[in-house]
Design a protein around this motif. Structure first.
Motif, mmCIF file in Angstrom:
data_model
loop_
_atom_site.group_PDB
_atom_site.id
_atom_site.type_symbol
_atom_site.label_atom_id
_atom_site.label_comp_id
_atom_site.label_asym_id
_atom_site.label_seq_id
_atom_site.Cartn_x
_atom_site.Cartn_y
_atom_site.Cartn_z
ATOM 1 N N ARG A 168 6.393 6.672 14.367
ATOM 2 C CA ARG A 168 5.311 6.062 15.131
ATOM 3 C C ARG A 168 4.371 5.323 14.181
ATOM 4 N NH1 ARG A 168 5.161 11.426 18.272
ATOM 5 N NH2 ARG A 168 6.307 10.909 20.187
ATOM 6 N N ALA A 169 3.817 4.217 14.657
ATOM 7 C CA ALA A 169 2.970 3.376 13.804
ATOM 8 C C ALA A 169 1.771 4.152 13.269
ATOM 9 C CB ALA A 169 2.505 2.150 14.584
ATOM 10 N N SER A 170 1.198 5.014 14.095
ATOM 11 C CA SER A 170 0.029 5.783 13.643
ATOM 12 C C SER A 170 0.401 6.721 12.496
ATOM 13 C CB SER A 170 -0.551 6.589 14.810
ATOM 14 O OG SER A 170 0.450 7.434 15.376
ATOM 15 N N ASP A 171 1.587 7.343 12.596
ATOM 16 C CA ASP A 171 2.038 8.234 11.522
ATOM 17 C C ASP A 171 2.325 7.447 10.250
ATOM 18 O OD1 ASP A 171 1.862 10.420 13.184
ATOM 19 O OD2 ASP A 171 3.949 10.299 13.822
ATOM 20 N N ALA A 172 2.891 6.252 10.406
ATOM 21 C CA ALA A 172 3.190 5.415 9.240
ATOM 22 C C ALA A 172 1.909 4.999 8.525
ATOM 23 C CB ALA A 172 3.987 4.185 9.669
ATOM 24 N N ALA A 173 0.899 4.654 9.298
ATOM 25 C CA ALA A 173 -0.374 4.242 8.690
ATOM 26 C C ALA A 173 -1.005 5.399 7.922
ATOM 27 C CB ALA A 173 -1.329 3.732 9.774
ATOM 28 N N ALA A 174 -0.976 6.608 8.506
ATOM 29 C CA ALA A 174 -1.537 7.772 7.829
ATOM 30 C C ALA A 174 -0.741 8.111 6.569
ATOM 31 C CB ALA A 174 -1.543 8.974 8.785
ATOM 32 N N PHE A 175 0.584 7.992 6.654
ATOM 33 C CA PHE A 175 1.449 8.255 5.505
ATOM 34 C C PHE A 175 1.155 7.271 4.375
ATOM 35 C CE2 PHE A 175 5.579 7.324 3.411
ATOM 36 C CZ PHE A 175 5.823 8.558 2.843
ATOM 37 N N ASP A 176 0.996 6.005 4.721
ATOM 38 C CA ASP A 176 0.726 4.967 3.733
ATOM 39 C C ASP A 176 -0.603 5.244 3.028
ATOM 40 O OD1 ASP A 176 1.491 2.394 2.555
ATOM 41 O OD2 ASP A 176 -0.268 1.605 3.590
ATOM 42 N N GLN A 177 -1.607 5.602 3.785
ATOM 43 C CA GLN A 177 -2.916 5.889 3.186
ATOM 44 C C GLN A 177 -2.869 7.133 2.305
ATOM 45 O OE1 GLN A 177 -6.340 5.840 5.754
ATOM 46 N NE2 GLN A 177 -5.504 4.207 7.042
ATOM 47 N N ARG A 178 -2.131 8.141 2.746
ATOM 48 C CA ARG A 178 -2.047 9.376 1.964
ATOM 49 C C ARG A 178 -1.394 9.125 0.615
ATOM 50 N NH1 ARG A 178 -4.414 13.438 -0.018
ATOM 51 N NH2 ARG A 178 -3.188 15.341 -0.268
ATOM 52 N N LEU A 179 -0.355 8.287 0.576
ATOM 53 C CA LEU A 179 0.277 7.954 -0.705
ATOM 54 C C LEU A 179 -0.710 7.227 -1.615
ATOM 55 C CD1 LEU A 179 3.915 6.767 0.211
ATOM 56 C CD2 LEU A 179 3.149 9.012 -0.576
ATOM 57 N N ASN A 180 -1.472 6.320 -1.044
ATOM 58 C CA ASN A 180 -2.471 5.606 -1.844
ATOM 59 C C ASN A 180 -3.517 6.567 -2.400
ATOM 60 O OD1 ASN A 180 -1.347 3.071 -1.559
ATOM 61 N ND2 ASN A 180 -2.517 2.594 0.299
ATOM 62 N N GLN A 181 -3.956 7.511 -1.583
ATOM 63 C CA GLN A 181 -4.952 8.480 -2.037
ATOM 64 C C GLN A 181 -4.424 9.326 -3.186
ATOM 65 O OE1 GLN A 181 -5.925 10.717 1.451
ATOM 66 N NE2 GLN A 181 -7.233 9.125 2.349
ATOM 67 N N LEU A 182 -3.198 9.830 -3.049
ATOM 68 C CA LEU A 182 -2.613 10.653 -4.114
ATOM 69 C C LEU A 182 -2.377 9.827 -5.376
ATOM 70 C CD1 LEU A 182 -0.050 12.824 -2.137
ATOM 71 C CD2 LEU A 182 -1.929 13.679 -3.535
ATOM 72 N N ALA A 183 -1.917 8.586 -5.212
ATOM 73 C CA ALA A 183 -1.662 7.727 -6.373
ATOM 74 C C ALA A 183 -2.931 7.427 -7.150
ATOM 75 C CB ALA A 183 -1.000 6.423 -5.920
ATOM 76 N N ALA A 184 -4.085 7.545 -6.487
ATOM 77 C CA ALA A 184 -5.370 7.254 -7.136
ATOM 78 C C ALA A 184 -5.984 8.479 -7.801
ATOM 79 C CB ALA A 184 -6.350 6.681 -6.107
ATOM 80 N N THR A 185 -5.311 9.620 -7.782
ATOM 81 C CA THR A 185 -5.897 10.840 -8.374
ATOM 82 C C THR A 185 -5.639 10.951 -9.870
ATOM 83 O OG1 THR A 185 -3.911 12.132 -7.793
ATOM 84 C CG2 THR A 185 -5.734 12.118 -6.193
ATOM 85 N N VAL A 186 -4.954 9.974 -10.467
ATOM 86 C CA VAL A 186 -4.750 9.975 -11.918
ATOM 87 C C VAL A 186 -5.785 9.054 -12.559
ATOM 88 C CG1 VAL A 186 -2.300 10.474 -11.710
ATOM 89 C CG2 VAL A 186 -3.056 8.101 -11.768
ATOM 90 N N CYS A 187 -5.918 9.124 -13.877
ATOM 91 C CA CYS A 187 -6.919 8.269 -14.543
ATOM 92 C C CYS A 187 -6.365 6.868 -14.766
ATOM 93 C CB CYS A 187 -7.365 8.908 -15.856
ATOM 94 S SG CYS A 187 -6.227 8.655 -17.246
ATOM 95 N N ARG A 188 -7.240 5.959 -15.173
ATOM 96 C CA ARG A 188 -6.856 4.555 -15.309
ATOM 97 C C ARG A 188 -5.891 4.306 -16.464
ATOM 98 N NH1 ARG A 188 -12.127 1.220 -16.319
ATOM 99 N NH2 ARG A 188 -12.788 2.513 -14.555
#
Length: 467
Positions: A188-208
């Motif tokens: 479902r599109a809503s699940d895909a959008a949440a999944f996409d955002q969650r990956l972005n959030q986790l990918a941002a938990t490392v340092c620069r």
């Protein structure tokens, strides 16, 4: 073979080969259908109709072993054969002549599956037999269009309606090369959008200073997310990484088993490890994973002795799983995580020993238990883990441990046992122990047809012609 052939000769060989291929496929399907019919007419078939592993499954196991295919594929081929014999015999004759392709047949079987009136089905079969020879060039959509035209004209409520898009939700994982895998699906599109955002959030938990690209971090984030870890492990290598305090690998309930040689883990060797179902994992990746993994040595079969109990110890069970990797029934590749450990000669007549243990999925474990004895399945195990199966038809099939291909040391013969003949297991009353179905296979099929036709009837009543 082809050097002296003219263009015309080569074209004729192609045409003849195509026809022979169609005839051979028809022969295989019709033979599977005939075998199924013969077995389903037996008295035992009626008695076992409520069994979880009924006669259909028993025949499918025999077909799968003979053809070297999975139980599911064997069952499908049996179904196609039975359908051609019982429901669409005229189309079956045309198929057996080599005039039409396999895809026409399986499309016709599915698209006519809701017709229950024998006369209407015969009329559709007649039309298909008259027209299908000219459809070999049709696309899948064109085939559906033409077959549905005949069905709609004669039995409108039997037309297969397209499923709603929402019904086709799925997620799949498939092995890829070089220790990788592919993930794809439809959500479902809503699940895909949440999944996409969650990956972005986790990918941002490392340092620069993390050396990975954004795409690589998103990919690695899936591993952290699947393990239930709130942050990713930063790979900057700095002891003062600002993300380090939040990158703890919390223990989770997600477990994967990687089979590797000790020298690969220690860095003394570069042999790949095995992730069952996905293939080889490069040595460098193995060593990286080993830093955060629980390492458990596998005790060799030669070091294991008979145990005085039915359930094997953890060490013995681990050896059997690593040696076999999958169900040991011919044609079955269900992984070790979905199997039972079976005594080839039942305990206590046969000991709990590597030479008498193997993996069987629940389906084939039940099949061996309840379809054994005179006229049933028999199995014999060799010290190296090889299993020789004899089918109810007297055919023999040999399976070898899957792990031995990747780690030959697992194929080293263990002790040779003097085992008695396995006793017949078809004594009266044994069927009471077999898990039962709520409804028979025939009842399930009839209910599905009534349900789907009912949807078509309701749709027609709500929107009567003209639409």
């Amino acid at each position: 073979m082809f050097d002296e052939r003219t263009d015309a000769d080569l074209l004729e060989m192609m045409r003849r080969g195509q026809r022979n291929e169609r005839v051979a496929i028809a022969e295989r399907l019709l033979a599977a259908g005939r075998l199924c019919q013969q077995r389903m007419r037996s008295v035992e078939a009626a008695e076992r109709a409520q069994w979880c592993i009924d006669n259909w499954e028993a025949v499918a196991a025999e077909v799968a072993a003979e053809l070297g295919v999975s139980q599911g594929r064997a069952s499908s081929q049996m179904n196609y054969g039975v359908q051609l014999i019982e429901r669409l015999p005229k189309l079956g004759v045309l198929f057996a002549s080599g005039a039409i392709e396999y895809r026409i047949v399986i499309t016709a079987i599915f698209r006519t599956g809701l017709i229950v009136d024998a006369d209407l089905l015969d009329a559709v079969d007649t039309r298909l037999a008259q027209q299908a020879a000219g459809w070999n060039t049709c696309s899948e959509e064109k085939l559906k269009e033409r077959i549905d035209w005949f069905v709609r004209e004669l039995d409108p409520h039997a037309v297969r309606a397209a499923r709603r898009a929402d019904d086709d939700r799925h997620i799949e994982t498939t092995p890829a090369a070089d220790g990788m895998a592919e993930i794809y699906g439809r959500v479902r599109a809503s699940d895909a959008a949440a999944f996409d955002q969650r990956l972005n959030q986790l990918a941002a938990t490392v340092c620069r200073d993390d050396p990975r690209t954004t795409r690589q971090r998103r990919s690695d984030a899936l591993g952290a997310w699947s393990a239930g870890i709130p942050t990713m492990q930063c790979e900057c290598g700095s002891g003062e990484c600002p993300a380090g305090a939040d990158s703890a690998n919390d223990p989770t309930q997600i477990v994967i088993h990687l089979l590797a040689e000790a020298k690969t883990v220690t860095g003394e060797g570069d042999a790949p490890a095995l992730l069952a179902g996905y293939g080889g994992i490069p040595a460098e990746t193995v060593r990286t994973m080993a830093k955060h993994a629980k390492l458990r040595p596998v005790v060799g079969g030669k070091e294991l002795n008979a145990e005085p109990r039915y359930r094997p110890s953890n060490a013995l069970a681990e050896f059997i799983r690593c040696r076999d990797l999958t169900c040991r029934f011919p044609g079955c590749d269900r992984p070790a995580s979905m199997t039972d450990i079976d005594h080839t000669v039942p305990y206590p007549l046969g000991p709990t020993h590597p030479s008498n243990l193997k993996l069987l999925c629940r389906l084939h474990h039940l099949l061996k238990t309840f379809y054994a004895g005179a006229g049933g399945w028999a199995d014999r195990q060799l010290p190296d883990g090889t299993v020789v199966w004899t089918s109810p038809s007297g055919r023999t099939y040999t399976t070898k441990p899957g792990g031995a291909l990747f780690f030959p040391q697992l194929f080293t013969p263990t002790a040779e046992l003097k085992l008695p003949q396995a006793p017949a297991q078809n004594e009266p009353g044994r069927g009471v122990m077999m898990p039962a179905r709520r409804r028979t296979r025939t009842q399930d099929r009839a209910d599905r047809i009534r349900w789907e036709r009912g949807l078509n009837e309701a749709r027609a009543a709500a929107h009567p012609p003209p639409f």
